[in-house]
Design an enzyme around this catalytic site. Structure first.
Site, PDB file in Angstrom:
ATOM      1  N   GLU A 269       0.836  -1.125  -0.068  1.00 55.43           N
ATOM      2  CA  GLU A 269      -0.034  -0.090  -0.023  1.00 55.43           C
ATOM      3  C   GLU A 269       0.966   1.147   0.005  1.00 55.43           C
ATOM      4  O   GLU A 269       0.415   2.394  -0.531  1.00 55.43           O
ATOM      5  CB  GLU A 269      -0.839  -0.091   1.091  1.00 55.43           C
ATOM      6  CG  GLU A 269      -2.138   0.690   1.016  1.00 55.43           C
ATOM      7  CD  GLU A 269      -3.350   0.489   2.342  1.00 55.43           C
ATOM      8  OE1 GLU A 269      -4.384  -0.036   1.601  1.00 55.43           O
ATOM      9  OE2 GLU A 269      -2.868   0.522   3.209  1.00 55.43           O
ATOM     10  N   HIS A 290       8.700 -26.492   1.236  1.00 57.62           N
ATOM     11  CA  HIS A 290       8.078 -27.642   0.792  1.00 57.62           C
ATOM     12  C   HIS A 290       7.067 -27.288  -0.314  1.00 57.62           C
ATOM     13  O   HIS A 290       6.094 -28.039  -0.763  1.00 57.62           O
ATOM     14  CB  HIS A 290       7.725 -28.615   1.473  1.00 57.62           C
ATOM     15  CG  HIS A 290       8.479 -29.130   2.665  1.00 57.62           C
ATOM     16  ND1 HIS A 290       9.223 -30.135   2.348  1.00 57.62           N
ATOM     17  CD2 HIS A 290       8.948 -28.705   3.914  1.00 57.62           C
ATOM     18  CE1 HIS A 290      10.311 -30.581   3.160  1.00 57.62           C
ATOM     19  NE2 HIS A 290       9.923 -29.575   4.188  1.00 57.62           N
ATOM     20  N   LYS A 401     -13.183   1.538  -2.351  1.00 57.91           N
ATOM     21  CA  LYS A 401     -13.959   1.733  -1.321  1.00 57.91           C
ATOM     22  C   LYS A 401     -15.162   2.801  -1.745  1.00 57.91           C
ATOM     23  O   LYS A 401     -16.388   2.424  -1.223  1.00 57.91           O
ATOM     24  CB  LYS A 401     -13.485   2.709  -0.141  1.00 57.91           C
ATOM     25  CG  LYS A 401     -12.460   1.871   0.842  1.00 57.91           C
ATOM     26  CD  LYS A 401     -11.689   2.651   1.742  1.00 57.91           C
ATOM     27  CE  LYS A 401     -10.813   1.825   2.680  1.00 57.91           C
ATOM     28  NZ  LYS A 401     -10.081   2.938   3.616  1.00 57.91           N
TER      29      LYS A 401
END
EC number: 5.3.1.9
Length: 428
Positions: A269, A290, A401
């Site tokens: 951000e 792994h 938003k």
């Protein structure tokens, strides 16, 4: 906290940086340090976060939670309003801290069904007091408390700005509250009440966390060769300039797994601006050896791998065995095995030419986590200075938003119209 970037040098890595270029870069680091220091002193927006170790009042936080002795703490927040607190409590082993940082209905319902709401402290966090996800979750939590016969006003604390709907609510119901500090973006607020209140409510030593942050503050210096935080920020910047566009953060401690999530928000951000910045990736040592290590070692050489560990760990011995194939493990310990895997991974990446940096803490305690959080924030701010971007804004996030709020009828936003105009090519 110390930083070892030897494996990110050009002598070791395809996208590594030469000693000579770091020497040249150090002049820019010195200039950036002077700007950062002046902006800290002036408490300019964003830079004020680097003053939090001394500006944060731990007594005010303890006072806000003094009337509670919770069996659990439920933080209702999202992004920087939750990740810092989650990082601190996880690192300190405060396992009864829970977060509602998403609006996925199934896990929300499951968590509320399992929590002892009558002995849970609900911690609602939003700087603006208008965050849709946080407010929606709080309304759901409040109804669940009522259904359980719990007076929500007896079990709720609020951390928000000086004004806004949450501040109005806290004042109207005389709720204990803390104020989000001025000039501090959410993702940089871990060393304020935003990040520290749940730890304080659960009996952790938040003064020691702040002392760790203060140690990080003292370690800032006008040279990357003298400051661990600036060394990391400068090397991350320099490797990105050479093609390391992904930064994989890999803690070798499960208690630091939330730290990797916090780091990802901080890095993405803050630095993802103007077509620049490193994409953060998250992994956990030794588990992801792994899975992801194959990619980091043999995939594209476009990554910086950041390995994080505490030097001191709790001891768990591995028993002796009469199984010959396992005899090399008998008499060792889980911590020695984990450290061996850390060092083997580090060496394997270097052998493959993939730049990597080692970050070590003396121990994973309150002081250590405070120093780590502060150091990464300072590193990020330096990186932003070197890129020449506005580190403390998030315009791309704000677009989404507004679009979501418009879709829900919360206002007339042109971003919502873009959602309606989406091109559809559905395959069923």
């Amino acid at each position: 906290m110390n930083v070892d970037f030897g494996n990110a040098l050009a002598a070791e890595a395809v996208t590594g940086v030469s000693e000579a270029s770091l020497e040249r870069l150090d002049d820019r680091v010195a200039d950036a340090h002077d700007r950062i220091e002046a902006n800290i002193e002036a408490r300019r927006f964003g830079y004020a976060s680097l003053a939090l170790p001394t500006d944060t009042d731990p007594d005010a936080i303890y006072e806000a939670v003094s009337g509670f002795d919770p069996e659990a703490v439920l933080t209702v927040g999202i992004g920087g309003s939750a990740l810092g607190a989650e990082t601190i409590t996880a690192a300190l082993g405060a396992e009864s801290h829970y977060t509602l940082d998403n609006v996925d209905p199934a896990p929300t319902r499951q968590l509320l069904d399992e929590l002892p709401l009558s002995s849970t402290l609900v911690n609602v966090v939003s700087r603006s007091g208008t965050t849709a996800e946080t407010l929606a979750n709080f309304l759901v939590v409040r109804e669940a408390m009522a259904d359980a016969g719990v007076d929500w006003t007896d079990r709720t604390v609020v951390t928000t700005g000086a004004e806004g709907p949450l501040r109005t609510l806290a004042d109207a119901h005389d709720l204990p509250s803390c104020t989000v500090p001025e000039g501090v973006p959410g993702r940089f607020s871990a060393l304020s009440a935003v990040g520290l209140l749940p730890a304080a409510a659960l009996g952790c030593d938040i003064e020691a966390v702040l002392a760790g942050g203060a140690a990080g503050r003292e370690s800032l210096a006008p040279s990357l060769f003298e400051s661990p935080a600036y060394a990391y920020g400068a090397v991350a910047y320099a490797t990105e300039q050479r093609g390391a566009t992904t930064n994989a953060i890999v803690p070798y401690a499960e208690q630091l797994e939330p730290f990797a999530e916090w780091f990802a928000q901080l890095w993405a951000e803050s630095l993802g601006k103007d077509g620049l910045g490193q994409t953060p990736a998250r992994a956990l040592g030794a588990t992801d050896q792994h899975s992801q290590l194959q990619l980091y070692r043999a995939g594209r050489k476009d990554k910086l791998v950041t390995l994080v560990r505490p030097r001191e760990r709790a001891g768990v011995d591995i028993p002796e065995t009469d199984i010959d194939a396992l005899s090399y493990l008998g008499g060792e310990s889980l911590e020695s095995l984990l450290d061996a895997e850390f060092e083997a991974t580090e060496a394997s990446l270097a052998a493959a030419g993939q730049p990597n940096v080692r970050i070590e803490l003396d121990s994973l305690d309150a002081h250590g986590v405070g120093e780590l959080l502060y150091g990464m924030e300072a590193a990020c701010i330096l990186y932003g200075e070197l890129l020449g971007i506005e580190t403390f804004t998030q315009p791309a996030v704000e677009w989404g938003k507004r679009a979501a709020r418009g879709l829900l009828g919360g206002g007339d936003f042109e971003e919502a119209e873009a959602v309606a105009d989406k091109t559809v090519r559905r395959v069923e």
